[in-house]
Write a protein that holds these residues in place. Sequence first.
Motif, PDB file in Angstrom:
ATOM      1  N   SER A  46       1.098  -0.606  -0.109  1.00  0.00           N
ATOM      2  CA  SER A  46       0.251  -0.106  -0.066  1.00  0.00           C
ATOM      3  C   SER A  46       0.687   0.904  -0.076  1.00  0.00           C
ATOM      4  CB  SER A  46      -0.927   0.163   0.943  1.00  0.00           C
ATOM      5  OG  SER A  46       0.020  -0.272   1.996  1.00  0.00           O
ATOM      6  N   HIS A  98      -7.673   0.562   6.152  1.00  0.00           N
ATOM      7  CA  HIS A  98      -7.541   0.406   4.477  1.00  0.00           C
ATOM      8  C   HIS A  98      -7.780  -0.303   3.640  1.00  0.00           C
ATOM      9  CE1 HIS A  98      -3.715  -1.234   2.756  1.00  0.00           C
ATOM     10  NE2 HIS A  98      -3.723  -1.201   5.136  1.00  0.00           N
ATOM     11  N   HIS A 104      -5.330  -3.228  10.615  1.00  0.00           N
ATOM     12  CA  HIS A 104      -3.660  -3.974  11.466  1.00  0.00           C
ATOM     13  C   HIS A 104      -2.928  -2.461  11.797  1.00  0.00           C
ATOM     14  CE1 HIS A 104      -4.682  -2.864   7.112  1.00  0.00           C
ATOM     15  NE2 HIS A 104      -3.617  -2.619   7.176  1.00  0.00           N
ATOM     16  N   HIS A 106       0.590  -0.735  10.159  1.00  0.00           N
ATOM     17  CA  HIS A 106       2.162  -0.869   9.869  1.00  0.00           C
ATOM     18  C   HIS A 106       3.354  -0.766  10.653  1.00  0.00           C
ATOM     19  CE1 HIS A 106      -1.050   0.410   6.017  1.00  0.00           C
ATOM     20  NE2 HIS A 106      -0.604  -0.941   6.418  1.00  0.00           N
TER      21      HIS A 106
END
Length: 182
Positions: A46, A98, A104, A106
């Motif tokens: 992402s 997202h 979660h 990142h």
Amino acid sequence: MPFGHDMVHSLATVVDLVNTSPSTGGPDGLTDLEGLGEFVKRHEVSGVGRLDATDLSRVRALREAFIKVFAAPDKVTAVIRLNTLLSESRITPRLTEHDGHPVHIHYFAPGASLAEHLSADLGVALAHLLVEGEWERLRTCSAPDCGNFFVDESRNRSRVYCDSRTCGNRMHVAAYRARRRA
Ligand SMILES: [Zn+2]
Ligand SMILES: [Zn+2]
């Protein structure tokens, strides 16, 4: 496997990254920006902007650093090598939600380049694998002509081939022919 979706995803990504290296026996899968773009798309990395030659060379260098961790002869060496990699990564944990994925973490810092993104997220995933005592799940393919790495997610840790459809199938056919000849 006792891991969440995100961990499984990161492990698959790092395994694929090292398997693009010619040192695992196949052709180099990251020779140009097109290959790098395909890798990003394949693993839905992402927040990646436009990629350039610097990204390519940095990801290639990172790939070699990960191979050193994977190829460590024992866990102690793997820990040392992974710590070196992590110490060179900017890591900023951040909760996110997202593209329809549940919330979660990142680990890559805001504004991270692709290589920084990968070293943070994939490095932390490998750290968890070590911490959870699951390092033995990281293995190389048993087919004699294949050097691919894979993560064995089977309950009884019985997987031996990187891909059952390719290497596994090939080896089963060879064994069948050998039995027929005997
Ligand atoms: Zn994400
Ligand atoms: Zn294989």
